[in-house]
Design an enzyme around this catalytic site. Structure first.
Site, mmCIF file in Angstrom:
data_model
loop_
_atom_site.group_PDB
_atom_site.id
_atom_site.type_symbol
_atom_site.label_atom_id
_atom_site.label_comp_id
_atom_site.label_asym_id
_atom_site.label_seq_id
_atom_site.Cartn_x
_atom_site.Cartn_y
_atom_site.Cartn_z
ATOM 1 N N LYS A 22 0.735 -0.882 -0.241
ATOM 2 C CA LYS A 22 -0.218 0.563 -0.071
ATOM 3 C C LYS A 22 0.565 1.208 -0.011
ATOM 4 O O LYS A 22 0.751 1.906 -0.771
ATOM 5 C CB LYS A 22 -0.963 -0.300 1.369
ATOM 6 C CG LYS A 22 -2.270 0.932 1.138
ATOM 7 C CD LYS A 22 -2.776 0.670 2.542
ATOM 8 C CE LYS A 22 -3.813 -0.617 2.598
ATOM 9 N NZ LYS A 22 -4.744 -1.009 3.966
ATOM 10 N N ARG A 92 -2.707 3.605 8.974
ATOM 11 C CA ARG A 92 -3.530 1.569 8.061
ATOM 12 C C ARG A 92 -2.400 1.277 7.779
ATOM 13 O O ARG A 92 -1.200 1.504 7.137
ATOM 14 C CB ARG A 92 -3.339 2.415 6.490
ATOM 15 C CG ARG A 92 -4.844 3.580 6.246
ATOM 16 C CD ARG A 92 -4.180 4.416 4.509
ATOM 17 N NE ARG A 92 -4.952 3.431 3.940
ATOM 18 C CZ ARG A 92 -5.770 3.938 2.374
ATOM 19 N NH1 ARG A 92 -5.002 4.689 1.777
ATOM 20 N NH2 ARG A 92 -6.210 2.758 1.868
ATOM 21 N N GLY A 101 -7.978 -7.045 4.678
ATOM 22 C CA GLY A 101 -9.095 -6.936 5.493
ATOM 23 C C GLY A 101 -8.752 -8.343 6.585
ATOM 24 O O GLY A 101 -9.442 -7.770 7.660
ATOM 25 N N MET A 103 -5.682 -6.759 8.287
ATOM 26 C CA MET A 103 -4.897 -5.649 9.193
ATOM 27 C C MET A 103 -5.895 -4.494 9.847
ATOM 28 O O MET A 103 -7.299 -4.329 8.618
ATOM 29 C CB MET A 103 -3.715 -4.968 8.596
ATOM 30 C CG MET A 103 -2.804 -5.859 8.278
ATOM 31 S SD MET A 103 -2.246 -6.935 9.993
ATOM 32 C CE MET A 103 -1.022 -8.188 8.887
ATOM 33 N N ARG A 336 -4.013 -1.256 -6.528
ATOM 34 C CA ARG A 336 -3.264 -2.251 -7.005
ATOM 35 C C ARG A 336 -3.386 -3.071 -7.281
ATOM 36 O O ARG A 336 -4.320 -3.019 -7.696
ATOM 37 C CB ARG A 336 -3.338 -3.107 -4.725
ATOM 38 C CG ARG A 336 -4.466 -4.049 -4.735
ATOM 39 C CD ARG A 336 -4.524 -3.874 -2.910
ATOM 40 N NE ARG A 336 -5.902 -4.789 -3.611
ATOM 41 C CZ ARG A 336 -6.773 -4.257 -2.008
ATOM 42 N NH1 ARG A 336 -5.792 -4.097 -1.191
ATOM 43 N NH2 ARG A 336 -8.157 -5.099 -2.053
ATOM 44 N N HIS A 454 -16.586 -8.273 1.805
ATOM 45 C CA HIS A 454 -15.574 -9.005 3.121
ATOM 46 C C HIS A 454 -15.765 -10.887 1.886
ATOM 47 O O HIS A 454 -14.440 -11.407 1.521
ATOM 48 C CB HIS A 454 -15.526 -9.260 4.047
ATOM 49 C CG HIS A 454 -14.577 -10.097 4.794
ATOM 50 N ND1 HIS A 454 -14.632 -11.432 5.177
ATOM 51 C CD2 HIS A 454 -13.197 -9.807 4.882
ATOM 52 C CE1 HIS A 454 -13.697 -12.047 5.281
ATOM 53 N NE2 HIS A 454 -12.963 -10.566 5.313
ATOM 54 N N GLU A 745 11.817 -42.867 -0.212
ATOM 55 C CA GLU A 745 11.236 -42.220 1.034
ATOM 56 C C GLU A 745 11.437 -42.832 2.532
ATOM 57 O O GLU A 745 10.958 -42.737 3.385
ATOM 58 C CB GLU A 745 9.498 -42.872 0.400
ATOM 59 C CG GLU A 745 9.269 -44.699 0.487
ATOM 60 C CD GLU A 745 8.260 -44.656 -0.185
ATOM 61 O OE1 GLU A 745 6.694 -44.392 0.090
ATOM 62 O OE2 GLU A 745 8.261 -46.206 -0.895
ATOM 63 N N SER A 764 12.136 -42.255 -7.672
ATOM 64 C CA SER A 764 10.790 -41.059 -7.651
ATOM 65 C C SER A 764 10.741 -41.230 -6.091
ATOM 66 O O SER A 764 10.784 -41.539 -4.920
ATOM 67 C CB SER A 764 9.753 -41.746 -7.851
ATOM 68 O OG SER A 764 8.625 -40.638 -7.822
ATOM 69 N N THR A 767 7.295 -38.055 -1.131
ATOM 70 C CA THR A 767 7.577 -36.968 -0.023
ATOM 71 C C THR A 767 7.075 -37.214 0.889
ATOM 72 O O THR A 767 7.323 -36.770 2.488
ATOM 73 C CB THR A 767 7.865 -36.085 -0.799
ATOM 74 O OG1 THR A 767 6.735 -35.479 -1.335
ATOM 75 C CG2 THR A 767 8.647 -35.771 -1.057
ATOM 76 N N ASN A 768 5.979 -37.757 1.206
ATOM 77 C CA ASN A 768 5.116 -37.972 1.886
ATOM 78 C C ASN A 768 5.171 -39.448 3.379
ATOM 79 O O ASN A 768 5.572 -38.078 4.387
ATOM 80 C CB ASN A 768 3.635 -38.697 1.514
ATOM 81 C CG ASN A 768 2.562 -38.121 1.115
ATOM 82 O OD1 ASN A 768 3.047 -36.865 0.731
ATOM 83 N ND2 ASN A 768 2.086 -39.156 0.094
ATOM 84 N N ASP A 769 5.852 -40.284 2.786
ATOM 85 C CA ASP A 769 5.921 -40.946 3.778
ATOM 86 C C ASP A 769 8.210 -40.243 3.993
ATOM 87 O O ASP A 769 8.606 -40.605 5.373
ATOM 88 C CB ASP A 769 7.217 -42.621 3.160
ATOM 89 C CG ASP A 769 5.397 -43.470 3.716
ATOM 90 O OD1 ASP A 769 5.477 -43.205 5.201
ATOM 91 O OD2 ASP A 769 5.673 -44.138 2.786
ATOM 92 N N CYS A 831 6.937 -37.779 -6.437
ATOM 93 C CA CYS A 831 5.143 -38.370 -6.408
ATOM 94 C C CYS A 831 4.344 -38.666 -5.282
ATOM 95 O O CYS A 831 3.593 -39.012 -4.679
ATOM 96 C CB CYS A 831 4.816 -40.408 -7.405
ATOM 97 S SG CYS A 831 6.089 -41.398 -5.381
ATOM 98 N N TYR A 851 10.689 -34.892 -13.376
ATOM 99 C CA TYR A 851 9.288 -34.789 -13.857
ATOM 100 C C TYR A 851 8.874 -34.685 -12.505
ATOM 101 O O TYR A 851 9.308 -34.901 -11.039
ATOM 102 C CB TYR A 851 8.825 -35.332 -14.016
ATOM 103 C CG TYR A 851 8.459 -36.688 -13.695
ATOM 104 C CD1 TYR A 851 7.610 -37.311 -12.722
ATOM 105 C CD2 TYR A 851 9.524 -37.720 -13.556
ATOM 106 C CE1 TYR A 851 7.694 -38.463 -11.863
ATOM 107 C CE2 TYR A 851 9.604 -39.302 -13.501
ATOM 108 C CZ TYR A 851 8.357 -39.554 -12.080
ATOM 109 O OH TYR A 851 8.741 -40.740 -11.390
#
Ligand code: ADP
Ligand code: MG
Ligand code: MG
Length: 875
Positions: A22, A92, A101, A103, A336, A454, A745, A764, A767-769, A831, A851
């Site tokens: 701002k 402001r 909305g 701040m 903006r 809002h 993993e 591959s 990344t979860n495990d 993956c 990939y």
């Protein structure tokens, strides 16, 4: 000496980091010679310093603020706190990234009982002076002193009722004087002290409140949703007030240079005469369309349109602007790059390219990948919607289709959605406290408020369907009931919203998936021109594979074979396999599964039209498949010709203390090689069959062994795979190539990736495990305590949604490097759930992965994010 405060005339649009969005744009507009009320900005560094110093404003910063206040007084020709010619200011907030909305702003600061008298005399307008004063007391109490605005609204409502009027504007000067008295009395009653009357104290308290608001819960939540780091801080803008509430020659409004819902190139906005700041967005009175300003004040309208065009030309993007008219003089209060729906974002980007304003790269960069989500979600089924009769309609505030159960509070929205229910949040109006609930809702319906309320702004930002301002609704939020069009709706009843038309339906209407066409298709073509990293999908069924292909997936990065085992007859066969006592028994059960798996793989290969397909072998712990009810166990025992007790004992024997770290992944294939044998046979035979049918395709199956932590594990399973595969291929006479790789993993696999790459032809990253095992907490349990970690700023985001680049990311980088050292042409992909997260995709690109693979509905998001990464990092 460090400088913490800047006059607007000292800054410019490039200083966002220091001045906030701002402040930087106010400076830029000032430099462009536009009518911006004078002011100064206290920098984000001052905010950071405030927190570093233990939430106090250092004396030298305070001094600098007052020096700049003096400069402001000179420019304005008014004095702060002066009775005869007072300067009033607004305070402001303005962070680097716009947080609408989140701040709070205080207007008319500098008034007290004496100053207001002088102000009334000076303006010759008692009503206006006291209206400004009562607004100030309200805002200051709310923002600084945490005395909620609603308390004051109640007093206003009482007074209006007593007087028998409906609108605030119908209250006269005496009423407002009385209102001020009541407000101050209420303040004293609640706080035990008088309302602060010293303007300088008011100013410093307000600045502190803005700094504090950086850390309020809704700001923290917004940051987490939008990847905004907590150490950025917010700036504070102190600006001379201009008044839209002096009477009928004044007003205030907001406008967009293009339509933020559709992207149409046409000035779009709303304004209210005799009103101040928040009134337009708060939905207290229904605003007028900006087009009407042409009739009311033609010169001002023309001047405004001139400024709008200049700003668009300058920023080369759609602008969202705030303005105020004080006694027929126009002031610009903000500009903006406007928030917009995904549809608008795409249309505007394509239009700006054809208008010659930007090039294709800029167009690709200007679309927020996460936002595409909204376009990839279902729309109403065309036939069903034709038949449906709306029960009402209101403003189409944010497009898309929503169908869900009615809830009346943000908390209920969260609670219902966590139980797996889809919900539509119905509210009188929304406020920033509701943000989390809004995020959990399929759609939002409000009774009050316009297109810039809002609810509308936040919903568009989230890509959530919203219908706003339905004045026909009679609602009782506490009793959880509303009526519309003669129908009564309680919590849990279904409704459907059409955010594109604004129609409201009192029933559940089925929805259908989206497609890439028109400008959306154009943008996606452009992404492919710049993208260097592949985008694959995680798909377990031919149906998902087809959907992903439509969205542009270039292969399958993860096909979870166990998902095929759960359905119908299959679960019986897999249970037989698990409860087998001998290899013969087990092979018999596996033989039942073989044709089903082979058929699925054929369907998947067909759907992927010759693109690579990575198939992961059985991964989850066996206990996930077995029955636990006595009746089911008995049925299984009968089927297998075994005793109930025998089968029961086998099932009990599968119990694990920590199944996620138990007998699963490649460990299953180590214990029961016949499973890997069967799966290899299914994969290879399916590939051969499909290859025979499509000579022009090159089907290359990729067999992926999960949960490897040690090279010898991989070697053991790989041997089974290779022996089985080679024999089948030889017999078939087809020249089929296949690859064997692994998931990375387990941290040990990442640490020994150079070893593992000797036998793995591809990695591959699961990344979860990998996240689970690196952090040492599970995704399913983390929900219970991560909230405390956010509150205490230990973690800023969910590591299962956004990859932890510092820790888990280091393992990924290490494994990628080690893997390539052993095998330079090794294929690397990701993956995990993270594969569809834009910030993770950027990380993957920088790490040199070949990939990313993500769920079908995230494929376009990943394509865009990958293109953006390539554009950003290849300069
Ligand atoms: P937000 O970031 O929530 O939009 P703003 O700081 O922009 O908050 O201010 C809220 C409202 O107050 C806006 O409508 C704005 O135009 C108005 N406003 C802010 N400063 C002034 C000022 N100096 N004079 C008149 N109106 C102002
Ligand atoms: Mg604003
Ligand atoms: Mg895994």
């Amino acid at each position: 000496m460090a400088k913490y405060v800047y006059q607007f005339s000292e800054g410019n649009g490039k200083m966002r980091e220091l001045l906030g969005g701002k402040g930087a744009n106010l400076a830029e507009m000032t430099n462009l010679g536009m009518p911006v009320p004078y002011g100064f900005t206290v920098s984000t560094e001052a905010c950071t310093r405030y927190y570093d110093d233990g939430k106090v404003i250092a004396p030298e910063i305070e001094k600098e603020i007052f020096e700049h206040l003096c400069k402001l007084e000179e420019k304005a020709g008014k004095k702060f706190g002066d009775v005869n010619n007072p300067l009033l200011v607004s305070v402001r907030s303005g962070a680097r990234a716009s947080m609408p909305g989140m701040m709070d702003t205080i207007l008319n600061l500098g008034l007290n009982d004496e100053v207001v008298e002088g102000f009334a005399k000076l303006t010759n307008n008692d009503r206006f002076a006291y209206d400004s004063y009562r607004r100030f007391i309200q805002m200051f109490s709310d923002v600084v002193m945490e005395l909620p605005k609603s308390n004051f609204e109640k007093i206003i409502d009482e007074m209006k009722e007593k007087k028998g009027v409906k609108l605030d504007t119908e209250l006269d000067a005496d009423d407002l004087k009385e209102m001020v008295k009541r407000f101050k009395a209420f303040y004293k009653e609640q706080k035990g002290t008088d309302f602060p009357c010293e303007p300088k104290d008011q100013l410093m308290e307000a600045v502190k409140a803005v700094f504090r608001s950086w850390d309020n819960p809704r700001a923290i939540y917004y940051r987490r949703m939008n990847d905004i780091p907590s150490d950025w801080g917010t700036a504070v803008n102190v600006q001379m007030m201009v008044f839209g509430n002096t009477g009928d020659t004044s007003g205030t409004g907001v406008a967009f240079s293009r339509n933020p819902s559709t992207g149409e190139k046409k000035l779009y906005g709303e304004f209210l005469m005799n009103a101040q700041g928040e009134d337009v967005v708060a939905g207290i009175r229904t605003p007028q369309s900006i087009d009407e300003l042409k009739n009311i004040m033609p010169e001002i309208y023309d001047q405004f349109v001139g400024i709008v065009n200049k700003l668009e030309d300058h920023y080369r993007d759609m602008q969202d602007m705030e303005f105020t008219i004080e006694n027929r003089k126009l002031y610009m209060l903000q500009t903006r790059n406007g928030k917009r729906t995904a549809t608008a974002a795409i249309n505007i980007a394509v239009d700006l390219v054809s208008e010659g304003m930007i090039d294709k790269k800029q167009a690709v960069l200007m679309i927020d990948p996460k936002q595409l989500d909204a376009l990839l979600h279902p729309q109403f089924d065309a036939a069903a919607i034709k038949k449906a009769q709306p029960v009402g309609s209101a403003l189409p505030a944010s497009p898309g289709a929503a169908c869900g159960k009615v809830v009346f509070s943000a908390e209920d929205a969260v609670a219902f959605s966590q139980k797996g229910d889809k919900v539509v949040l119905v509210r009188l109006e929304t406020s920033p406290e509701d943000i989390e609930g809004m995020n959990h809702a399929e759609g939002i319906l409000t009774v009050r408020g316009g297109m810039t309320s809002h609810a509308a702004v936040v919903a568009r930002g989230m890509g959530t369907c919203c219908v706003a301002g339905c004045g026909d609704i009679v609602i009782d939020e506490e009793k959880k009931v509303f009526t519309l069009g003669g129908q009564t709706f309680h919590e849990g009843d279904f409704i459907s919203l059409d955010g594109t038309t604004g129609k409201i339906y009192g029933e559940a209407i089925p929805t259908v998936p989206a497609s890439l066409s028109g400008n959306f298709g154009t943008i996606m073509e452009w992404t492919d021109e710049f993208r260097k990293m592949g985008v694959r999908t995680n798909a377990d069924t031919p149906r998902d594979a087809k959907q992903a292909r439509k969205f542009g997936a270039e292969g399958i990065g993860l096909c979870r074979t166990e998902h095929m085992f759960f359905e119908g007859e299959r679960i019986k066969a897999i249970r037989e396999m698990i409860c087998s006592k001998t290899v013969e028994q087990r092979k018999k059960a596996l033989a039942k599964l073989l044709p089903m798996q082979r058929g699925d793989f054929e369907g998947i290969y067909e759907a992927m039209e010759g693109c690579p397909v990575t198939i992961r072998f059985l991964d989850p712990p066996l206990h996930e498949f077995v029955p636990h009810d006595e009746a089911d166990i008995r049925a299984l025992a009968d089927e297998m010709g075994m005793k109930y007790e025998e089968v029961k004992a086998t099932i009990d024997g599968l119990h694990e203390f920590n199944p996620m770290m138990g007998h699963r992944g490649c460990r299953l294939a180590v214990s029961y090689p016949e499973i890997a044998e069967m799966q290899t046979q299914a994969v290879i035979e399916a590939a051969i069959n499909v290859q025979k049918k499509h000579a022009d395709w090159k089907v290359v199956p990729e067999i992926m062994i999960p949960l490897v932590g040690e090279i010898k594990e991989l070697q053991f399973v790989k041997k089974t795979v290779v022996t089985t595969a080679d024999e089948i291929i030889k017999k078939s006479g087809v020249d089929l190539h296949y690859k064997v790789g692994t998931m990375i993993e387990i941290p040990r696999a990442a640490l020994t990736a150079d070893e593992i790459a000797k036998d793995a032809e591809f990695f591959s990253f699961g990344t979860n495990d990998l996240t689970q095992m690196t952090f040492g907490f599970s995704r399913d349990d983390a929900g219970h305590f991560l909230e405390y970690y956010y509150q205490n700023k230990i973690y800023e985001s969910d590591p299962f949604a956004k990859l932890d680049q510092v820790g888990v990311g280091k393992l990924v980088q290490m494994a990628a490097k080690l893997g390539r050292e052993t095998r330079p042409d090794i294929k690397l992909g990701i993956c995990g759930e993270h594969g569809g997260d834009p910030s993770t995709i950027e990380f993957c690109y920088k790490t040199g992965l070949n990939y990313v693979s993500c769920s079908p509905f995230r494929v376009p998001i990943a394509r865009l994010a990958a293109a953006q990464a390539a554009i950003k990092y290849d300069k």
